[in-house]
Design a protein around this motif. Structure first.
Motif, PDB file in Angstrom:
ATOM      1  N   GLY A 255      -6.297  46.607 -16.378  1.00  0.00           N
ATOM      2  CA  GLY A 255      -5.699  45.521 -17.146  1.00  0.00           C
ATOM      3  C   GLY A 255      -4.204  45.664 -17.320  1.00  0.00           C
ATOM      4  N   SER A 260      -9.200  46.015 -10.902  1.00  0.00           N
ATOM      5  CA  SER A 260     -10.625  46.352 -10.961  1.00  0.00           C
ATOM      6  C   SER A 260     -10.840  47.766 -10.447  1.00  0.00           C
ATOM      7  CB  SER A 260     -11.481  45.367 -10.148  1.00  0.00           C
ATOM      8  OG  SER A 260     -11.268  45.505  -8.757  1.00  0.00           O
ATOM      9  N   ALA A 298     -15.273  46.053 -16.045  1.00  0.00           N
ATOM     10  CA  ALA A 298     -14.372  45.018 -16.548  1.00  0.00           C
ATOM     11  C   ALA A 298     -13.420  45.628 -17.578  1.00  0.00           C
ATOM     12  CB  ALA A 298     -15.180  43.894 -17.192  1.00  0.00           C
ATOM     13  N   GLU A 299     -12.284  44.957 -17.770  1.00  0.00           N
ATOM     14  CA  GLU A 299     -11.262  45.481 -18.685  1.00  0.00           C
ATOM     15  C   GLU A 299     -11.822  45.697 -20.084  1.00  0.00           C
ATOM     16  OE1 GLU A 299      -6.921  44.193 -20.586  1.00  0.00           O
ATOM     17  OE2 GLU A 299      -7.770  43.036 -18.929  1.00  0.00           O
ATOM     18  N   GLU A 300     -12.689  44.790 -20.540  1.00  0.00           N
ATOM     19  CA  GLU A 300     -13.229  44.915 -21.892  1.00  0.00           C
ATOM     20  C   GLU A 300     -14.228  46.071 -22.021  1.00  0.00           C
ATOM     21  OE1 GLU A 300     -15.440  41.485 -19.787  1.00  0.00           O
ATOM     22  OE2 GLU A 300     -13.380  42.227 -19.958  1.00  0.00           O
ATOM     23  N   GLN A 301     -14.610  46.681 -20.893  1.00  0.00           N
ATOM     24  CA  GLN A 301     -15.538  47.815 -20.923  1.00  0.00           C
ATOM     25  C   GLN A 301     -14.812  49.164 -20.872  1.00  0.00           C
ATOM     26  OE1 GLN A 301     -17.673  46.211 -17.386  1.00  0.00           O
ATOM     27  NE2 GLN A 301     -19.536  46.574 -18.559  1.00  0.00           N
ATOM     28  N   LYS A 302     -13.495  49.114 -20.939  1.00  0.00           N
ATOM     29  CA  LYS A 302     -12.699  50.337 -20.782  1.00  0.00           C
ATOM     30  C   LYS A 302     -13.148  51.450 -21.738  1.00  0.00           C
ATOM     31  CE  LYS A 302      -8.252  49.799 -20.367  1.00  0.00           C
ATOM     32  NZ  LYS A 302      -6.789  49.634 -20.623  1.00  0.00           N
ATOM     33  N   GLU A 304     -15.950  51.859 -23.313  1.00  0.00           N
ATOM     34  CA  GLU A 304     -17.324  52.295 -23.019  1.00  0.00           C
ATOM     35  C   GLU A 304     -17.340  53.315 -21.884  1.00  0.00           C
ATOM     36  OE1 GLU A 304     -21.271  50.460 -20.801  1.00  0.00           O
ATOM     37  OE2 GLU A 304     -19.828  49.074 -21.708  1.00  0.00           O
TER      38      GLU A 304
END
Length: 309
Positions: A255, A260, A298-302, A304
């Protein structure tokens, strides 16, 4: 307890040098202690070893030298280890390793780098991820980001001849070939190395200013490409960059220049390989092919995925 050490032949003269008689000993020749991604695989092996008091796993460092790895294998065989757990320097070396292990009657587990079908007949088990799957997932993420726009792609490849280099690149090309808006205009060996990839990308951006996508066989090369792009004054909007492995370093860039990455569980492969070798050492039956799936991050899973390390 796991021991990452270079073991001299003089201390490998018998299994009793390794541990007490009631402890299983697994010899684990590794290609390089300096490799960032492999360090997480070693952690997975260590976690298994720590959780099992009846096993002692010993790692050696081949420094990416096939002849050194063969020598390490010979030393472990001379010491009569209960199993061999190997991440090979290259897939070609698995054939002589399998012959040596077979003659000695020692179970052999190969991790991460998949040998050909003929060689696999002489290997007891394999643990790893299907490299072509990583290339397909990675390329499909590029297709989505381009959303029909023209894609002029450059591919940064790992060490030529490595199973991961061959199949990740093949996976990329299989997907790109289905889309008339995407063209591969350059590809070069970056040897999995950040600095090498930075240099290559700098040259590409001079020679091929039309490049707007860089796909790397691993994250270290993707980061090198990202750093080169920043030096050239390019923004995230100018260049799509994708890697493989989802290492902690790469996740920090996700991000913020890296668009990706595809998670390959190094710890999962290490732990799984150690578990299979342990079962074989105890005389238990195991599944021959043991696959650990790749996952697009995905960026929002960084957060995790950072927690997996």
């Amino acid at each position: 307890m796991i021991k990452k050490t270079l073991l001299a032949a003089s201390i490998l003269c018998s299994a009793s040098n390794f541990a007490f008689a009631d402890t299983l000993v697994i010899g684990a020749p590794m290609p390089s202690f300096a490799d960032k991604w492999l360090s997480y695989l070693f952690e997975g092996i260590s976690e298994f070893d720590t959780a099992h008091s009846d096993v002692d796993i010993k790692l050696t460092d081949a420094n990416e030298d096939p002849s050194k790895m063969l020598n390490d294998v010979d030393n472990f065989i001379d010491a009569n280890v209960n199993a061999l757990l190997v991440v090979p320097t290259d897939v070609a070396i698995v054939k002589p390793i399998a012959k040596k292990a077979g003659r000695a009657g020692i179970p052999l587990v190969i991790v991460n780098r998949l040998p050909n079908e003929s060689t696999m007949k002489n290997v007891d088990a394999y643990v790893g991820s299907e490299s072509i799957q990583a290339g397909i997932i990675q390329a499909e993420s590029i297709v989505g980001m381009l959303d029909g726009k023209q894609g002029n792609v450059a591919i940064l490849m790992g060490v030529l001849g490595h199973e991961a280099q061959i199949n990740r690149t093949e996976g990329n090309k299989q997907v790109f070939a289905k889309h008339s808006n995407i063209k591969v205009i350059a590809e070069q060996e970056g040897r999995w190395d950040r600095a090498k990839a930075l240099q290559i990308t700098e040259d590409w951006l001079q020679a091929h200013p039309e490049i707007n996508v860089i796909v790397a066989n691993n994250d270290e090369m993707a980061i090198g490409a990202l750093l080169a792009a920043k030096k050239a004054g390019l923004t995230d909007a100018d260049l799509i960059i994708s890697g493989v492995d989802a290492t902690p370093d790469a996740l920090e860039y996700l991000g913020a220049g890296l668009d990706s990455t595809v998670f390959q569980s190094a710890k999962g492969q290490g732990y799984g390989g150690a578990e299979i070798a342990y079962k074989l050492a105890k005389g238990e039956k195991v599944q021959k092919m043991n696959w650990i799936d790749f996952e697009l991050v995905a960026e929002e899973q960084k957060a995790e995925y950072l927690s997996k390390y």
